[in-house]
Structure formats: C-alpha cells, structure tokens
Design an enzyme around this catalytic site. Structure first.
Site, PDB file in Angstrom:
ATOM      1  N   GLU A   1      49.402  39.821  31.225  1.00 15.56           N
ATOM      2  CA  GLU A   1      49.493  39.956  32.682  1.00 15.56           C
ATOM      3  C   GLU A   1      48.246  40.625  33.250  1.00 15.56           C
ATOM      4  OE1 GLU A   1      52.474  40.934  36.333  1.00 15.56           O
ATOM      5  OE2 GLU A   1      53.254  40.896  34.291  1.00 15.56           O
ATOM      6  N   THR A   2      47.694  41.564  32.522  1.00 14.48           N
ATOM      7  CA  THR A   2      46.468  42.216  32.978  1.00 14.48           C
ATOM      8  C   THR A   2      45.340  41.196  33.107  1.00 14.48           C
ATOM      9  OG1 THR A   2      47.101  44.323  31.981  1.00 14.48           O
ATOM     10  CG2 THR A   2      44.752  43.987  32.419  1.00 14.48           C
TER      11      THR A   2
END
Length: 168
Positions: free
Chosen positions: A75-76
């Site tokens: 997700e980062t």
C-alpha cells in the site's frame, strides 16, 4: 531500522513540488507505520516505485514475514505511485487492496516494485510485486486509490507541507 534514504525522483516532480515549498522525501516517505517497519523507498515515479523492508521485526508467530507487513509495503508503494500520478493538486486515498501471498520468508530483505495498471483522472491502480533476496515472488498485490482534489485543510495533515501562513 526506519531511517529514510534519499529517494530518486524525476526532475520535473522535484521542480513541481519545490515550487510549492513541499519537502518531497517527507511527503512521499513510508510514514510513521512504514518507518516503524523499516520500509525504505528507493525509487519513485508515477511509472515505477521501488521500496524495501526487512523481514526481521515484521514476522508473525511462526517466524514468517507477516502478511500484513507485505500489505503495508504494497500500500505504501502503490500510494506513492498514485500520488505522483495525481500530482500536487490531488490526494491519493486507498480504496481497495488485494494481496496474494505465494511463499514464506524468514529472514533478509524483501523488495516491492509497484507499476501502474490504470492511471485515470479519478483513480489509479498499481500492481505491486514483492520478492525475496533470491528474486522469488513472495506476494502479489493490487492497490486502487481514489484521486481526490487536495483542499487547504490537507496542508495541515500532509507531511512536508508548510504550515498555513508560513513559507519555506
């Protein structure tokens, strides 16, 4: 663990954000959670985002890399790509994350590479492939972010932006 190295940004991105007084490494860092987990972003553009994360400190009770840790890395990286695609006038907000875990990892460093699947006006979708040090696929993830217009109130919560009424 958690020290941020200098991220490689395309020059046009550096210029765009510098003109706004924004600290790119702070804005496109791994954030507080990513820093605690040792995530480091080593390359960032809308076309490709690369980051690493140690397995040590990010394991589940059986000693394997935690699936949630892979999700944080994915997700980062996908969020950074989405933000770079959206540009300085947009904020990327994750709306869907899917992770398939292929194999366990007990030690070393994993590397994630995010590449775009779709880059539109209101959404961006990235595939993130996470591999171990032997280049074996550990996880495949897909992240879709909503690209919403940035508002003045976002400047209070986005790292690297000057406080209202101040300049850099």
């Amino acid at each position: 663990m958690g020290e941020q190295t200098q991220v490689k940004f395309p020059q046009e991105i550096i210029d765009e954000y510098a003109s706004l007084g924004v600290d790119l490494p702070a804005l496109f860092s791994a954030g507080h959670l990513g820093n605690r987990m040792g995530v480091q972003i080593v390359e960032a553009s809308a076309e490709r985002v690369v980051g690493t994360m140690p397995v040590e400190g990010n394991t589940q009770p059986y000693g394997l890399l935690h699936g949630g840790a892979s999700a944080v890395l994915a997700e980062t990286l996908g969020s950074v790509g989405s933000m770079l695609h959206g540009g300085s006038s947009k904020i990327a907000v994750g709306v869907d994350l899917n992770c398939t875990h292929h194999r366990g990892v007990r030690s070393g460093l994993v590397t994630g590479v995010a590449t775009p699947v779709h880059r539109g006006r209101s959404t961006a979708t990235y595939e993130i492939v996470i591999t171990d040090e032997q280049d074996k696929r550990v996880c495949t993830a897909r992240l879709t972010c909503l690209l919403r217009d940035a508002s003045p109130k976002d400047a209070d919560t986005v790292p690297g932006t000057p406080a209202p009424g101040t300049t850099r």
